[in-house]
Every structure is written in C-alpha cells, then in structure tokens.
Design an enzyme around this catalytic site. Structure first.
Site, PDB file in Angstrom:
ATOM      1  N   GLY A  99     100.638  36.508  42.714  1.00  0.00           N
ATOM      2  CA  GLY A  99     100.182  37.222  42.704  1.00  0.00           C
ATOM      3  C   GLY A  99     100.858  38.554  42.216  1.00  0.00           C
ATOM      4  N   HIS A 122     102.699  57.300  38.934  1.00  0.00           N
ATOM      5  CA  HIS A 122     103.152  56.530  38.462  1.00  0.00           C
ATOM      6  C   HIS A 122     103.316  55.098  38.831  1.00  0.00           C
ATOM      7  CE1 HIS A 122     106.735  53.789  37.444  1.00  0.00           C
ATOM      8  NE2 HIS A 122     106.853  54.474  35.648  1.00  0.00           N
ATOM      9  N   ASN A 124     104.286  52.455  39.602  1.00  0.00           N
ATOM     10  CA  ASN A 124     104.898  52.049  41.021  1.00  0.00           C
ATOM     11  C   ASN A 124     106.308  52.875  41.406  1.00  0.00           C
ATOM     12  OD1 ASN A 124     105.874  50.682  37.486  1.00  0.00           O
ATOM     13  ND2 ASN A 124     106.339  49.001  39.221  1.00  0.00           N
ATOM     14  N   SER A 133     104.079  43.240  45.113  1.00  0.00           N
ATOM     15  CA  SER A 133     103.764  42.022  45.615  1.00  0.00           C
ATOM     16  C   SER A 133     103.229  41.110  46.134  1.00  0.00           C
ATOM     17  CB  SER A 133     103.553  41.203  44.218  1.00  0.00           C
ATOM     18  OG  SER A 133     103.582  41.953  43.166  1.00  0.00           O
ATOM     19  N   ASN A 134     104.424  41.114  46.565  1.00  0.00           N
ATOM     20  CA  ASN A 134     104.497  39.831  48.181  1.00  0.00           C
ATOM     21  C   ASN A 134     104.027  40.305  49.754  1.00  0.00           C
ATOM     22  OD1 ASN A 134     106.472  38.792  45.534  1.00  0.00           O
ATOM     23  ND2 ASN A 134     108.140  38.673  46.533  1.00  0.00           N
ATOM     24  N   HIS A 181      73.817   3.003  64.726  1.00  0.00           N
ATOM     25  CA  HIS A 181      74.224   2.319  63.924  1.00  0.00           C
ATOM     26  C   HIS A 181      72.904   2.403  62.933  1.00  0.00           C
ATOM     27  CE1 HIS A 181      77.831   1.672  65.573  1.00  0.00           C
ATOM     28  NE2 HIS A 181      76.652   1.479  67.162  1.00  0.00           N
ATOM     29  N   SER A 311      60.234  15.098  39.811  1.00  0.00           N
ATOM     30  CA  SER A 311      60.273  14.463  38.603  1.00  0.00           C
ATOM     31  C   SER A 311      59.776  15.093  37.914  1.00  0.00           C
ATOM     32  CB  SER A 311      60.180  13.152  38.566  1.00  0.00           C
ATOM     33  OG  SER A 311      60.018  12.257  37.994  1.00  0.00           O
ATOM     34  N   SER A 312      60.552  14.522  36.438  1.00  0.00           N
ATOM     35  CA  SER A 312      60.063  14.953  34.854  1.00  0.00           C
ATOM     36  C   SER A 312      58.904  13.425  34.340  1.00  0.00           C
ATOM     37  CB  SER A 312      61.258  15.316  34.182  1.00  0.00           C
ATOM     38  OG  SER A 312      61.908  14.169  33.490  1.00  0.00           O
ATOM     39  N   LYS A 317      55.713  13.552  42.414  1.00  0.00           N
ATOM     40  CA  LYS A 317      57.334  13.753  43.758  1.00  0.00           C
ATOM     41  C   LYS A 317      57.843  15.239  43.549  1.00  0.00           C
ATOM     42  CE  LYS A 317      61.425  11.180  43.462  1.00  0.00           C
ATOM     43  NZ  LYS A 317      61.800  10.855  44.295  1.00  0.00           N
ATOM     44  N   ASN A 319      61.423  16.437  45.478  1.00  0.00           N
ATOM     45  CA  ASN A 319      62.409  16.127  46.770  1.00  0.00           C
ATOM     46  C   ASN A 319      63.513  16.824  47.348  1.00  0.00           C
ATOM     47  OD1 ASN A 319      62.057  13.700  44.833  1.00  0.00           O
ATOM     48  ND2 ASN A 319      62.476  14.734  43.049  1.00  0.00           N
ATOM     49  N   GLU A 324      69.783  19.034  49.586  1.00  0.00           N
ATOM     50  CA  GLU A 324      70.730  18.133  48.600  1.00  0.00           C
ATOM     51  C   GLU A 324      72.097  19.543  47.801  1.00  0.00           C
ATOM     52  OE1 GLU A 324      67.415  14.212  46.317  1.00  0.00           O
ATOM     53  OE2 GLU A 324      68.374  16.613  45.886  1.00  0.00           O
TER      54      GLU A 324
END
Length: 463
Positions: A99, A122, A124, A133-134, A181, A311-312, A317, A319, A324
């Site tokens: 980075g 400045h 830096n 950066s580290n 189950h 639904s189209s 319908k 959903n 989802e």
C-alpha cells in the site's frame, strides 16, 4: 484537454493533472497500475486522514515537528478524514502489496493542502514523520475495519437479532412439524426455531467482537520492518491513543511489531468471523424460503412480505426476494474470505504484501453483511406472518408424533402405527384406537390425548 503541472519525486519528474492535490509519486502509481479502475476504499482513505492527524499531534507533542506544521497537517488530514477529497485518491486497489502508493497519496494530498493554507510542509519529512507505508497502511486498514464493525455491522446484526427474538416471542405457541433430513420429525414451535436463529446471530456478534478486538491491535510504530527505526519510542502510544479518541473505540499498540507487520492473522480471523455470520444467514434465509414456499405447491408455513412482482410472465407471482438477496451477499462474503485467507499466507519475512486487496475485501464483507442484515430485519423478518392453521394441520398429520407413545406401546408397535397411518391416511390417534391399544389397556383415551398434545410434545419440560 487536461492541463498538467510538473512535479518530482526521488525517481525524477512526472506530469500531474494541474488541479490534482496529489504529486509525482501518486501520478506514477496511477500510470503503473491501470488494472481495475477501482480505487482503495474510501474508508481506508478516511482512516489515513485520522492516522496522519494523530501522527502530527504526537510528533508535535514529542518536540519533533514544528507546531505550525503540525497544525497545518492536522487541519488538512482531518479534511481527508471527513471525505472532502476522495476524488484525489485514484490509486488502484491492485498496486504494490504494502500500500505504499496509497500512503504516499495521503502524504502528498495532505502536504498540498497544508501548503495551500500557507505552511511549507513536505510529504515525506513532515506528514510521514516516524512512519513507513509498512506500518501505516496496515494501521489504516485495521482502523477502518474496527470502525466498520462498530458503526455499521454490529448495530445491523443487533437489529436483526432483536427482530428474530420478537418473532420468537410472537410464535411461542405456534406448533409445527419439526423436520430432520427434510423429513417429518417430532413437533416443535415456530418460536423455538426463531429463537435458534436469534441465538445464531447473537453468537456471531460475540465472535465478531472478539475478532475485532484483535484487529484493534495496531502495527503503527514498527516503521519499515518492525524495529521502529526513525520513530520516537513514545510516538506509537501517543498516536494510537489519539486514534482511539477519534474513532471512539479503544485501540492499542501491537505487542509484537514483527507479528503485526509480517502477518495479518488478526484480519484473517475477522474475515473468518464474517464468513461464519454469512453461514448463519444462509441457514436462516434458506429456512425462510422453504417455509414461505408456495402458495399452493410449497410448504406455505410462513407468509413473507410481498415486496414486488416476481415474474415478467407469470401474473401474481411473488418471490422471497430479500432472502435471495441476502444469500447472494453470503456467497460474496465467502468468496472474499477465500481471498483474505490466501492473502494472509503472503507474509514473507517482515511484510505481508497483499494488504490493499485484503483491506478491500474485508471492508466489502463488513458493509455487505451490514446492509443485508438491516434489509432482512426490516423488510422481511419484521413482517413475517405464520400460517397457523396450515402449520397445525401439518403437525397433526405428521406420523412422527407417534414418538410420544414409545413409552406406552413400545417402539415396534409405534412403528406399525406410523406405517398404517400413512397407508390408510388416518390420524395416529385413530390408528392407535383401531389397533386396540386403548382397549387392551396399554393406555387410556385421556392418556392418549395427553401424549398427542402437540404443544406438550414441543415443550416437554415447560416453556
């Protein structure tokens, strides 16, 4: 036509857009990494602003930075933290793995803003004083993650848990057929199921809190390799205390800077906690979809809020759109976790070199889960209705209720009752009578009715 100005860094001159707040190092990174077109997340940039302000105050307090410069840096950095200059942070996510380019982007923007305010700063020597950066990028990304969990994800999950708990209370006496189950099992209550969902979210919150606390251990002060070279020994403690105040979450200096910079195990841990929440949400949403399936050819046990046409081509319908959408979020979070886990393996010697993509995907998971949890609570769970008659019909017709008679007539006899009930489409109660278990004294009709009480079966030890 874009106008340019000439800037320079340690590698020479670069052409920089005339109105850009950044300088040569950032322009060089933009030129080198035209990969995704996606800049480092704004949350990381804002955290950099907080970090640079904290660093300037700490350096001024320690006598290493001129007070006027510190004041100018703090003002500029705070404006970055407020998101006022996001468009001046164009460096791609897919850049140098430490980075470095984003750290220099922050240094250059803040220095430019300070100079525009009349102070010669400045990037830096002043803005980056006592830092590398580290240690700054992994610090900024962790600060952003801690904020994301505290301010967005935790409140959203708390709201979802409360919505599920409210439904658990509302459905406390609604008996339904249990399923194991995917097959009929002994009766349970809908409230018990929702109580289980609420507990999943509660445990997810606890796990996230534990993981976020580990992320709150910051590597700032380790500088380039973890030794702290060029940083005052008190710098990290003072700067992190300042960061904690800004964020409103207690953070602390890393116990071991080599661990904090060469690995990102804490971030991998946090990602695993978000993945676990995604697993929980997947179970909950799939159950809601199954219970709400129908209206004629499904289970039809729950009525989910009707939010939009489904639904189209099929009129009428509707959903389960919110579950989802949440499931898609969960899929994305699990994919992000795979990227983050792999990123965590790249800590070679004194530095991990996948920090930007780890930061991006971790913040993506936090925000997606927060958004999905809010929507799931507000637009689905809160509006759920139980189809009580249908649930009672399913529960009463289930042959699994014969389980309650094991102690009275024995397992083998109970099994025969269940099979005959299915074959002849009769109730378990009627078959028990037909087979003579009441007549021969195995149990009385009153005992039979008590044993087959559905709510009693669902709550054998009281509610």
């Amino acid at each position: 036509m874009t106008e340019y100005r000439t800037e320079h860094d340690s590698m020479g001159e670069m052409q920089v857009p005339a109105d850009a707040l950044y300088g040569a190092s950032t322009a060089r990174a933009v030129e080198n990494f035209p990969i995704s077109g996606r800049p480092v997340p704004a949350a990381v940039i804002h955290a950099f602003g907080q970090l640079k302000a904290a660093a300037a105050r700490a350096n001024a307090e320690l006598g290493n930075l001129d007070a006027a410069k510190a004041e100018a840096i703090v003002a500029a950095a705070e404006s970055v933290a407020r998101g006022e200059h996001d468009e001046h942070f164009p460096v791609d996510i897919f850049q140098t793995g430490s980075g470095t380019s984003t750290n220099m982007n922050a240094n250059e923007v803040i220095a430019t803003l300070a100079r525009q305010a009349g102070t010669d700063v400045h990037p830096n020597d002043d803005v980056n004083m006592g830092q590398s950066s580290n240690d700054t990028f992994p610090t900024a990304m962790r600060v952003a993650m801690v904020q994301g969990v505290a301010e967005r994800l935790e409140p959203a999950l708390k709201g979802l848990q409360e919505a599920l708990e409210a439904k658990s209370r509302e459905f406390a006496d609604v008996v339904k057929a249990g399923r194991t189950h995917l097959m009929d099992a002994v009766p349970v209550t809908l409230g018990q199921e929702f109580g289980g969902y609420a507990r999943q979210i509660e445990l997810g919150r606890e796990r996230l809190a534990q993981a976020a606390d580990a992320v709150a251990e910051l590597p700032l002060g380790g500088t380039a390799a973890g030794t702290g070279l060029n940083a005052h020994p008190e710098f990290a403690g003072k700067a992190i205390a300042d960061l904690s105040r800004q964020v409103g979450v207690e953070m602390r200096e890393a116990a071991d800077h080599f661990e904090a910079q060469s690995t990102q195990d804490a971030v991998v841990h946090l990602s695993a906690a978000t993945r676990l929440v995604a697993v929980s949400l997947t179970k909950i949403c799939n159950d809601l979809r199954w219970m709400g399936s129908g209206p004629r050819a499904g289970l039809g046990e729950l009525r989910l809020p009707e939010l939009q046409p489904g639904s189209s081509i099929m009129p009428g319908k509707v959903n389960p759109v919110v579950p989802e959408a949440t499931l898609m979020v969960c899929a994305r979070v699990m994919g992000n976790d795979a990227t983050i886990a792999f990123g965590g393996t790249t800590g070679s010697f004194e530095l991990n070199v996948m920090l930007p993509v780890m930061a991006t995907d971790m913040l993506d998971s936090i925000d997606l889960l927060a958004g999905a949890s809010r929507v799931l609570a507000d637009r689905c769970v809160s509006g759920l209705e139980a189809n009580v008659e249908h649930l009672a019909e399913f529960a009463g017709a289930s042959t699994a209720i014969v389980t309650a008679l094991n102690a009275k007539i024995g397992y083998e006899a109970a099994s025969k009752v269940a099979k005959q009930s299915l074959a002849e489409k009769k109730t378990v109660r009627q078959v028990v009578i037909d087979r003579g278990h009441v007549e021969n004294g195995d149990l009385t009709e009153a005992e039979l009715d008590e044993a087959l009480d559905l709510l009693g079966m669902a709550t054998p030890h009281g509610r």
